[in-house]
Design an enzyme around this catalytic site. Structure first.
Site, PDB file in Angstrom:
ATOM      1  CG  ASP A 158      61.022 -50.547  12.713  1.00  9.96           C
ATOM      2  OD1 ASP A 158      59.950 -50.224  12.108  1.00  9.96           O
ATOM      3  OD2 ASP A 158      62.268 -49.944  12.693  1.00  9.96           O
TER       4      ASP A 158
ATOM      5  CG  ASP B 228      61.285 -42.910  11.263  1.00  8.64           C
ATOM      6  OD1 ASP B 228      61.187 -43.662  12.318  1.00  8.64           O
ATOM      7  OD2 ASP B 228      61.643 -43.892  10.114  1.00  8.64           O
TER       8      ASP B 228
HETATM    9  C1  DGJ Z   1      62.710 -47.280  11.472  1.00  7.28           C
HETATM   10  C2  DGJ Z   1      62.192 -46.618  12.702  1.00  7.28           C
HETATM   11  O1  DGJ Z   1      61.057 -45.933  12.532  1.00  7.28           O
HETATM   12  C3  DGJ Z   1      63.240 -46.042  13.285  1.00  7.28           C
HETATM   13  O2  DGJ Z   1      62.994 -45.266  14.574  1.00  7.28           O
HETATM   14  C4  DGJ Z   1      64.598 -46.883  13.631  1.00  7.28           C
HETATM   15  O3  DGJ Z   1      64.292 -47.854  14.363  1.00  7.28           O
HETATM   16  C5  DGJ Z   1      64.783 -47.570  11.917  1.00  7.28           C
HETATM   17  N1  DGJ Z   1      63.787 -48.241  11.602  1.00  7.28           N
HETATM   18  C6  DGJ Z   1      65.773 -48.602  12.181  1.00  7.28           C
HETATM   19  O4  DGJ Z   1      66.041 -49.223  11.091  1.00  7.28           O
END
Ligand code: DGJ
Length: 749
Positions: A486, A556
């Site tokens: 991430d 997301d």
């Molecule tokens: C952002 C990601 O896009 C999410 O899927 C998740 O992993 C969060 N970060 C976790 O902090």
């Protein structure tokens, strides 16, 4: 009589004949002279040659002459005869520099050691190298007044029909030069009109498509974010000539930059109506001091030119990606259950074990543990702290990650882990130890996003550390099969404490190079680990990075309706096999929208299926539906992940949207059709299929059915039609209700 055209002598034997023959000969000689002059007029001036770069369908040609500017004479569909590229006479400066006679935007701007701000590039030589499917042409340009060499590279991928262009510059000026503009590629189109489609958005609304006509002047799309540089826009474009871009017709140049750092794409329509397209790393605040005898290499710009619309572009990019662009593009991507939306930071070993058990029971292949598993002095119980402290949180997971890996493996599934190794919370032990490792300007207040900062990957020690985060997690917990990588913020207050004062402007470039160094080391040691590229959703998606990653998290936003648009835009450039798409809970956590489970599955199944919800909160009925849907997905997974994508109805143009995948041998296909809005009298647009074999007969079956409701597809169930019929008359069934969806499998007999 003996007549010699060369020595101009005649041996007469008889006057009459001589007179007669002499006349004839004079006519012949005159004729020959004219013929010779005509050839000379048409033939290239001495030393002029044509350099042709071709794939199976696309071509680019240049005129080159020693000591003269390189001229782009052709871009378009490949010609049948190679010799005819020579007939293309009009041309454009192939790589304009600042300071010469050119008045347009420069592809290259160099300030020399003596302060001269101009550059002139002329053709010097070129070479062609063939390695299997790839033909690489290197064109060397020189500045006649300064010891500077610019090398243009064109990698032509024959089968997948795409070309990669990049540039290298090197010089021998003792005190160094400074680069102010450094495009990877520069192409010129000459048409009546130009329509540009860009792909922009923001967090949770990535890859929104917008088309506009380009008129006189410069349109620039760019990112200055350094990291997570796709947060607001993607370095991808479609450029349609003379009319709006269409799926199955029209001339389209499509391109994308393979670079996760700051980038820019410039489209300049000049006073004559020609369009110049330059793309590369963003030179904004990034002037680069290049020492002598050091190669400065730009990232690759990937492009293709289609005369049959955007569908062709898509399939070319996808084929190329599977072979060259993404990590192990030929292996099957696993289904997975991710606990992020299920638990966020609130979990312990028991909770996770239960989810693992449910994931296995439902038929998933992997459990992915997300954020929140680490940090002890500053437990990662929210996004405020703990980032950087990568030891397992003892309270939540007293038996460590290893116990969860074992639990998953015992249940017959794989285990994956979330990492965000480039980032740090100021509230962390790592920050206490290394406050100088973060990117921030001195004497300025630190600026956090999501309470975090970026580690300075220009610094080799930081690169070592970031690699060690991955390495130690893997070493201490053998059996981890998957990493979600991430990256949740972009650069502001951008400065590296590591870079010397005179090199501070290198930050945006050196950061990415540092990231690549780390990823090279990770991949060298862990070539088989599946890796997901994530950046708070789709903040970092490009083929520079995807060569290390198997898949990516585009958003997301898991709302299935929004996803249709996000995924629609994404798949112009990136294949469904790499596009992770998860079923989540309703009301959706971001949009609050309530969408039926079947629709949510049908959208996720059109890409790489996963789930992001707490299984224990599902009703028995929903769970059973999900179990069944996952098995149905396995039945079509190869078609979706390895097949060719054809778009049938756009969600931007119609309340019903549809697309399909077809296997390479055209034996199987799967059609997805979604109704986005209720239509009182029924939506009955014919789905005119594409990509089938007209001579094959296909039997139709609806899969992932909602058995509780009558299906308007029923009259067609089990019926067989020829590919010809399906591609002319089409597949006709009515849809009525908002969020009605159908998945139809076609199998050739
Ligand atoms: C952002 C990601 O896009 C999410 O899927 C998740 O992993 C969060 N970060 C976790 O902090």
């Amino acid at each position: 009589m003996n007549y010699c055209l060369l020595c101009d002598t005649v041996k007469p034997t008889n006057f009459a004949i001589l007179n007669n023959n002499t006349k004839t000969m004079r006519i012949i000689r005159l004729f020959s002279l004219f013929f010779l002059l005509a050839i000379l007029a048409l033939a290239p001036a001495s030393g002029q040659q044509t350099i042709v770069i071709e794939t199976s369908g696309t071509a680019l040609a240049f005129k080159a002459e020693q000591g003269k500017k390189l001229v782009q004479t052709y871009i378009g569909e490949r010609l049948m005869s190679k010799a005819e590229y020579e007939s293309a006479v009009a041309g454009f400066d192939a790589f304009p520099t600042f300071g010469g006679k050119a008045i347009g935007e420069a592809a290259l701007r160099v300030v020399h050691q003596d302060g001269n701000t101009s550059s002139e590039l002329v053709y010097d030589s070129h070479s062609v190298k063939t390695e299997g499917d790839i033909v690489t042409t290197q064109i060397n340009l020189l500045d006649p007044a300064y010891p500077v060499q610019v090398r243009l590279f064109f990698k032509a991928y024959q089968k997948s029909d795409v070309i990669e262009q990049y540039m290298e510059i090197e010089h021998a000026e003792k005190k160094g030069v400074t680069l102010y503009d450094f495009a990877s590629s520069y192409l010129t189109l000459s048409a009546q009109k130009y329509f540009l489609t860009e792909f922009h958005g923001d967090w949770a609304q990535e890859m929104q498509m917008q088309e506009q006509e380009l008129i006189y002047g410069t349109k620039k799309i760019e990112s200055r974010l350094g990291v997570r540089s796709n947060q607001y826009a993607h370095a991808c474009f479609l450029l349609s000539e003379n009319g709006k871009a269409a799926e199955q017709s029209g001339n389209v140049l499509a391109g994308q930059l393979e670079w996760p750092g700051s980038w820019e794409l410039r489209f300049e329509v000049d006073q004559l109506g020609d369009l110049h397209i330059a793309g590369g790393m963003n030179p904004y605040a990034s002037h680069y001091k290049l020492p002598q005898k050091t190669v400065f290499k730009t990232p690759q710009m990937l492009f293709t030119y289609s005369t049959s619309g955007t569908g062709t572009v898509t399939r070319r990019f996808h084929r190329w990606a599977k072979e060259y662009g993404i990590h192990m593009g030929d292996r099957t991507r696993m289904t997975l259950l991710n606990n992020w939306e299920a638990t966020y930071f609130k979990f312990d070993e028991e909770v996770l074990k239960r989810i693992i058990s449910d994931a296995a029971d439902m038929g998933f292949e992997l459990f992915l543990l997300d954020d929140g598993w680490f940090g002890n002095k500053y437990p990662r119980n929210s996004d405020h702290q703990g980032l950087g402290d990568w030891e397992t949180n003892h309270e939540k997971l007293p038996n460590g990650l290893g116990c969860l890996v074992k639990e998953a493996n015992d249940k017959g599934i794989q285990f994956g882990i979330w990492l965000e190794p480039e980032m740090i919370n100021p509230k962390s032990e790592l920050y206490e130890k290394h406050p100088d490792w973060v990117i921030t300007q001195p004497n300025r207040e630190i600026d956090t996003q999501r309470h975090q900062m970026i580690l300075d990957l220009c610094n080799p020690k930081v690169q070592d550390y970031v690699f060690s985060v991955v390495d130690q997690t893997m070493q201490q917990n053998p059996g981890i099969a998957y990493i979600k990588w991430d990256c949740n913020r972009f650069m502001t207050n951008a400065a590296s404490a590591y870079l010397k004062p005179e090199l501070k402007s290198h930050l945006f470039i050196e950061y990415t190079r540092g990231l690549y160094n780390v990823l090279d080391r990770v991949r060298e040691k862990y070539p088989d680990t599946h890796m997901m590229l994530c950046s708070g959703g789709g903040g970092r998606i490009d083929y520079g990075t995807l060569r290390y990653f198997d898949e990516f998290w585009i958003s997301d936003n898991t709302d299935a309706l929004d996803r249709i648009f996000i995924q629609w835009g994404t798949t112009y450039f990136f294949p469904a096999m790499a596009l992770a798409s998860h079923v989540s809970v309703v009301p959706n956590h971001i949009t609050k929208r309530i969408i039926p489970l079947k629709f949510r599955f049908d959208v996720a199944m059109s890409a790489k299926l996963g789930m992001d919800l707490q299984p224990k909160d599902m009703t028995a009925e929903d769970k059973q539906f999900a179990k069944n849907a996952i098995q149905e997905y396995y039945g079509i997974r190869d078609i979706v992940q390895q097949g060719d994508l054809y778009r049938l109805l756009s969600p931007y143009e119609s309340r019903r949207t549809a697309m399909m995948y077809v296997t390479e041998n055209k034996q199987k296909a799967v059609v997805f059709s979604y109704l986005l809005k209720k239509t009182i009298n029924g939506e009955k647009t014919s789905l005119v299929l594409q990509g089938l074999d007209p001579h094959k007969n296909y039997t139709l079956h609806e899969i992932n059915k909602d058995t509780k409701q009558y299906s308007w597809f029923s009259p067609l169930e089990g019926k067989t039609f020829s590919g010809d019929y399906l591609m002319k008359y089409g597949l006709r069934f009515t849809m009525y209700n908002e969020f009605d969806s159908k998945v139809i499998l076609l199998e050739a007999n």
